[in-house]
Design a protein around this motif. Structure first.
Motif, PDB file in Angstrom:
ATOM      1  N   SER A  34       1.068  -1.003   0.096  1.00 25.43           N
ATOM      2  CA  SER A  34       0.078  -0.101  -0.022  1.00 25.43           C
ATOM      3  C   SER A  34       0.750   1.224   0.139  1.00 25.43           C
ATOM      4  O   SER A  34       2.031   1.059   0.318  1.00 25.43           O
ATOM      5  N   LEU A  35       0.272   2.494  -0.299  1.00 25.54           N
ATOM      6  CA  LEU A  35       1.036   3.770  -0.333  1.00 25.54           C
ATOM      7  C   LEU A  35       1.485   3.757   0.976  1.00 25.54           C
ATOM      8  O   LEU A  35       2.700   4.166   1.109  1.00 25.54           O
ATOM      9  N   ASP A  36       0.718   3.601   2.148  1.00 29.53           N
ATOM     10  CA  ASP A  36       1.373   3.861   3.434  1.00 29.53           C
ATOM     11  C   ASP A  36       2.348   3.042   4.050  1.00 29.53           C
ATOM     12  O   ASP A  36       3.529   3.477   4.563  1.00 29.53           O
ATOM     13  N   GLU A  37       2.421   1.652   3.327  1.00 32.24           N
ATOM     14  CA  GLU A  37       3.407   0.662   3.708  1.00 32.24           C
ATOM     15  C   GLU A  37       4.643   1.117   3.004  1.00 32.24           C
ATOM     16  O   GLU A  37       5.931   1.066   3.682  1.00 32.24           O
ATOM     17  N   GLY A  93       5.500   4.091   1.904  1.00 32.78           N
ATOM     18  CA  GLY A  93       6.256   5.340   2.636  1.00 32.78           C
ATOM     19  C   GLY A  93       6.941   5.038   3.824  1.00 32.78           C
ATOM     20  O   GLY A  93       7.904   5.529   4.058  1.00 32.78           O
ATOM     21  N   GLY A  94       6.564   4.095   4.675  1.00 31.37           N
ATOM     22  CA  GLY A  94       7.038   3.637   5.785  1.00 31.37           C
ATOM     23  C   GLY A  94       8.608   3.076   5.548  1.00 31.37           C
ATOM     24  O   GLY A  94       9.474   3.148   6.146  1.00 31.37           O
ATOM     25  N   ALA A 134       4.583   9.006  -2.504  1.00 28.64           N
ATOM     26  CA  ALA A 134       4.547   8.174  -1.130  1.00 28.64           C
ATOM     27  C   ALA A 134       5.996   7.567  -0.895  1.00 28.64           C
ATOM     28  O   ALA A 134       6.382   7.818   0.278  1.00 28.64           O
ATOM     29  N   ALA A 135       6.505   6.836  -1.800  1.00 22.98           N
ATOM     30  CA  ALA A 135       7.939   5.977  -1.610  1.00 22.98           C
ATOM     31  C   ALA A 135       8.996   6.712  -1.807  1.00 22.98           C
ATOM     32  O   ALA A 135       9.993   6.178  -1.970  1.00 22.98           O
TER      33      ALA A 135
END
Length: 216
Positions: free
Chosen positions: A39-42, A44-45, A74-75
């Motif tokens: 996912s975009l959140d994953e 990005g982290g 994001a990444a």
């Protein structure tokens, strides 16, 4: 010495192992059908865990500009790998719009498939020769399938041997030495060959793969 890309990373342990092995690239997969999809959140982290000096490449399959742009932001991607049916015009458009390095994967089973690479000469920043997956397969790569590496030992179907390219498909710590000896590839890209299960990277296998490449 060949550069190394560890594709399909999903956790900090895999990134740490890639860094310890002095990999040059890590790959984030943005393809819903893949067990390595992020996912975009994953993404990005994970991007924040990648040390400086290792470049982040996002893998996409026939994605639109909105999806690519969201992932690039994001990444904080340094490059985009197009692994679908994207033609030269699409590759050029992605490069122009997002101002990142763009790779194009070419699926190979026979020498005739190598000729497709010529269409991307002067357009893609790197050509990635990958094994053609079986007809009807859900994934375009990352299945551990290998093609005859001897096909790349000659003229590569007319593709300029001085241009940037790389090799993927069927690589692991036990085979990458043979692959490099046969093809003299300037870059090797591994995914399933450093996993314990689909989408589950093994830090030990990542380190062993990097050691095998560095030993050449």
């Amino acid at each position: 010495m060949a550069r190394i890309k560890i594709c399909g990373v999903r956790d900090r342990a895999a990134i740490d192992a890639a860094a310890a092995g002095r990999a040059d690239y890590v790959g984030f997969v943005f393809f819903a059908k893949s067990p390595r999809n992020l996912s975009l959140d994953e993404a990005g982290g994970l991007a924040g865990a990648v040390p400086s000096g290792i470049r982040r490449i996002g893998l996409f399959v026939n994605a639109d500009d909105e999806a690519i742009g969201a992932a690039v932001r994001a990444a904080r991607l340094d490059g985009v790998q197009l692994h679908g049916d994207e033609g030269p015009d699409r590759v050029a458009a992605v490069k122009a719009r997002f101002d990142v390095e763009v790779w194009k994967a070419i699926s190979v089973a026979t020498r005739a498939d190598l000729a497709d690479a010529r269409r991307y000469a002067g357009v893609a920043d790197r050509i990635l020769f990958d094994a053609k997956t079986p007809t009807g397969a859900a994934l375009p790569g990352g299945m551990g399938v290998r093609f005859d590496w001897r096909l790349l030992a000659g003229d590569r179907g007319g593709f300029d041997p001085g241009a940037a390219w790389g090799l993927a498909g069927g690589l692991d710590a036990s085979t990458v030495g043979e692959a490099l000896a046969t093809t003299q590839a300037p870059l090797v890209d591994v995914s399933s060959g450093v996993e314990d299960a689909p989408g589950v990277k093994s830090p030990a296998k990542i380190r062993a793969f990097c050691e095998a490449v560095r030993a050449r």
